[in-house]
Scaffold this motif. Structure first.
Motif: not given
Length: 384
Positions: A38-42, A333-336
């Motif tokens: 998720a972080i990589g794709d974002g 969701s929290i990391i965002n």
């Protein structure tokens, strides 16, 4: 098939604590993979967005690379612009610079330093000072970065004078540069930039806008040939065609490969989890040898026994995978709230996680299931 699934769920429910601890490795592994992807794709989405341009579909970009690294003035000239605009199929041409900022020398008292300078954007968030931009009439006011302020003024730079290429300016605002963004160290008004610094920037890029009826490939080939023949600075460097779409795809592919590699490293924990699944399935087979014997006595084949335990192993891992996906989604969701960009959980990440969970159950559950299937009826009855 449904009966075997229900039997497997019932068996898993009998030993909830043991099976949950077995699933814990799967849950942690899948959660890690979901978060990393998720972080990589974002991050990939944010970085490639800057490379994309809505006008690239009908645009050819011609670049100029000087032969000498010290050459900062060669590039495309007004005469080159006229030549390019005269090519059949060209709608219009815009000359720009790959690096639209000037390299300057700054001085305060006896301390000198080098910095990048550009014209101020429409809005800029300041950490010190007032306003969000510089008016065209602000020919002596400048904004500088917090890094430059600490470097030259030891932090206290507001309303102090700074000499830039022998011109005196006053610091009227200070801004911070984020970890995931790039800004020059100095901003001046558009008028000041045009009068004092624009001449230092070479026009080394020609954006050729192609008519809808023309061939982009043919126009790019013609433009390259024309510049090689008639370009005023042709002897000082080389011309080339930059394919923005290919650059974007290559950059995206590189970032994705890095993301997948990191996710693979995180997914190694699933190997350990798989060993735990194999261990608990061996225990399950040993505890249920009486059940195996009874089923064999009533006509169950080796394949039926194997499939029953294999389905149980797969369901155990899939349940762990589903919990890991849900936990990973919540964690993203929290990391965002702490990231400067938005991490994205894609359908690909979810499908891959479920596939990996199923594969772990299938691979590591096969050997214990096969052992149960090969147990002889005579040996099972003797134990009883």
């Amino acid at each position: 098939m449904l009966d075997k699934v229900m039997i497997a769920l019932k068996s898993i429910g009998k030993n909830k604590n043991r099976n949950f601890l077995t699933m814990l490795g799967i849950i942690i592994g899948i959660t890690s993979v979901i978060c990393i992807l998720a972080i990589g794709d974002g991050f990939t989405k944010v970085e490639t967005k800057g490379l994309q341009d809505h006008n690239t579909k009908n645009r050819v970009t011609l670049s100029f690379t000087p032969s000498s690294d010290d050459d900062t003035t060669s590039g495309f000239t007004r005469n080159d612009l006229s030549v390019l605009e005269g090519i059949t199929g060209v709608d219009h041409v815009k000359l720009t610079s790959v690096n639209p900022e000037a390299s300057v020398t700054v001085q305060h008292q006896a301390k000198k330093s080098s910095a990048g300078l550009n014209k101020v954007p429409k809005k800029l968030k300041l950490s010190e000072g007032f306003g969000t931009t510089l008016n065209t009439n602000d020919t002596s006011d400048i904004f500088i970065s917090k890094d430059l302020a600490d470097k030259v003024f030891k932090g206290k730079a507001l309303n102090k004078r700074l000499v830039i290429n022998d011109n005196v300016f006053v610091v009227s605002g200070i801004y911070k540069i984020g970890d995931f963004s790039y800004r020059p160290d100095i901003y001046v008004s558009k008028t000041t930039f045009k009068q004092l610094f624009a001449s230092q920037i070479s026009q080394d890029e020609a954006k050729i806008y192609v008519k809808s009826s023309a061939s982009k490939k043919r126009v790019s080939k013609s433009a390259l040939n024309e510049m090689k023949k008639f370009g005023e600075d042709a002897k000082l460097g080389k011309y080339g065609v930059s394919h923005v779409d290919q650059i974007t795809k290559s950059f995206t592919k590189t970032l994705n490969n890095i993301t997948y590699f990191v996710a693979f490293v995180a997914g190694i924990s699933l190997l350990i989890a798989g060993i735990g699944v194999m261990n608990v399935m061996y225990i399950t087979v040993s505890e249920r040898r009486k059940e195996i014997g009874i089923r064999r006595a009533f006509g169950a084949t080796s394949g039926d026994i194997r499939n029953q335990f294999l389905i149980e192993s797969i369901i155990l891992c899939v349940i762990g995978g589903l919990i890991g996906i849900a936990l990973g989604y919540s964690l993203v969701s929290i990391i965002n709230h702490f990231l400067p960009f938005k991490a994205v959980v894609t359908a690909y990440a979810i499908v891959m996680s479920l596939s990996v969970s199923t594969a772990v159950g299938l691979i590591f559950g096969f050997i214990p299931s096969n052992k149960a299937a090969k147990s002889s009826l005579v040996g099972l009855l003797k134990e009883e």
